[in-house]
Write an enzyme that holds these catalytic residues in place. Structure first.
Site, mmCIF file in Angstrom:
data_model
loop_
_atom_site.group_PDB
_atom_site.id
_atom_site.type_symbol
_atom_site.label_atom_id
_atom_site.label_comp_id
_atom_site.label_asym_id
_atom_site.label_seq_id
_atom_site.Cartn_x
_atom_site.Cartn_y
_atom_site.Cartn_z
ATOM 1 N N SER A 146 41.382 35.881 -57.277
ATOM 2 C CA SER A 146 40.307 36.593 -56.577
ATOM 3 C C SER A 146 40.887 37.501 -55.505
ATOM 4 C CB SER A 146 39.380 35.563 -55.912
ATOM 5 O OG SER A 146 38.560 36.169 -54.927
ATOM 6 N N TYR A 159 36.323 28.749 -50.910
ATOM 7 C CA TYR A 159 36.653 29.593 -52.073
ATOM 8 C C TYR A 159 38.001 30.285 -51.845
ATOM 9 C CZ TYR A 159 35.726 33.124 -55.724
ATOM 10 O OH TYR A 159 35.787 33.939 -56.851
HETATM 11 C C1 GCO Z 1 32.242 37.070 -51.974
HETATM 12 C C2 GCO Z 1 32.370 37.404 -53.440
HETATM 13 C C3 GCO Z 1 33.840 37.354 -53.862
HETATM 14 C C4 GCO Z 1 33.960 37.891 -55.271
HETATM 15 C C5 GCO Z 1 35.333 37.800 -55.859
HETATM 16 C C6 GCO Z 1 36.231 38.764 -55.185
HETATM 17 O O1 GCO Z 1 31.328 36.324 -51.611
HETATM 18 O O2 GCO Z 1 33.069 37.591 -51.208
HETATM 19 O O3 GCO Z 1 31.619 36.518 -54.225
HETATM 20 O O4 GCO Z 1 34.298 36.043 -53.734
HETATM 21 O O5 GCO Z 1 33.106 37.204 -56.114
HETATM 22 O O6 GCO Z 1 35.825 36.512 -55.825
HETATM 23 O O7 GCO Z 1 37.479 38.717 -55.851
#
Ligand code: GCO
Length: 263
Positions: A146, A159
């Protein structure tokens, strides 16, 4: 002699969570390049819907219900897939969740849930599939990283921690398994138009305007934009590529951005 560097005919590709969004788009790319597609989800209904969509595009696809965080279920399902469809040549660890909560308010259980799906599960599925790849003389593993493998952002701590870890896990898989002719790499999507980003992409949402101004390409990614990188990293064309994360991000990671009043 025609060199079919990007031909996946006869290959079996497992794309975890490939029943919608980016996973399905990448799976369709591999399918149109000749691979048999295998996807999983927690919901049989989601799988049935996805099977119909793959079939409508002439792609041979199979679906299995199992939880990628459950090692016993993963081992049993990989055995079932390899006996019913064939040995897995390509694994894309795509299944993932996100919880957008300011860290100070985030429950530890929610933090752990994201780490389990986005980081521990790729470890579980990869080590299970790699055992067969080692016996067969090689394979391809792609971890879906990501933007958050490189940058932080308010409210996505779990995340970002998971995706940062997944970048380094990718390098470690490459380190340990390249000698077995397994190429392990990552794909790092920028900001894409999917259900996962729908809440922050609505017209007028400040984040929507921010991403469009912050991305040199001036747009959100289309899931099909990922197909080229997925086919490349799944094919003979990447047989000497190990431990890299290919960012498909419209250039957002290349730039500091520009003042909003600059044309
Ligand atoms: C967020 C987005 C990101 C994208 C992606 C970027 O909330 O910033 O959901 O997480 O989905 O992962 O690469």
């Amino acid at each position: 002699m025609s060199i079919k560097l990007f031909d996946l005919t006869g290959k079996v590709a497992l794309i975890t969570g490939g029943v919608h969004g980016l996973g399905m788009a990448m799976a369709k790319g591999l399918g149109h390049a000749g691979a048999k597609i295998v996807v999983n989800d927690l919901s049989q209904e989601a799988i049935n819907k996805a099977m119909a969509e793959y079939k409508s595009e002439g792609i041979e696809a199979y679906g299995y219900v199992f939880n990628v965080t459950d090692e016993k279920a993963v081992i049993e399902s990989v055995d079932k897939i390899e006996s019913e469809v064939g040995p897995i040549d390509i694994l894309i660890n795509n299944a993932g969740i996100i919880k957008r909560t300011p860290m100070i308010e985030m429950e530890v259980a929610d933090f752990n849930a994201v780490i389990q799906v986005d980081l521990v599960a790729p470890f579980i599925v990869s080590k299970t599939v790699a055992k067969g790849m080692i016996k067969r003389g090689g394979g391809k593993i792609i971890n879906i990283c990501s933007m958050m493998s490189e940058l932080g952002r308010d409210s996505v701590s779990a995340y970002a921690a998971a995706k940062g870890g997944l970048k380094m896990l990718t390098k470690n898989m490459a380190t340990e398994w390249a000698k077995f002719n397994i190429q392990t790499n990552g794909i790092g999507p920028g900001y894409f138009a999917t259900s996962q980003t729908a809440p922050i992409r609505v017209d007028g949402h400040p984040f929507n305007e921010f991403i469009i101004s912050r991305t040199p390409a001036g747009r959100w990614g289309d899931p099909e934009d990922l197909q080229g990188a997925a086919i490349f990293l799944s094919s003979k064309a990447s047989d000497f590529v190990n431990g890299h994360v290919v960012y498909v991000d419209g250039g957002i990671l290349a730039t500091i951005g520009k003042p909003s009043n600059e044309i």
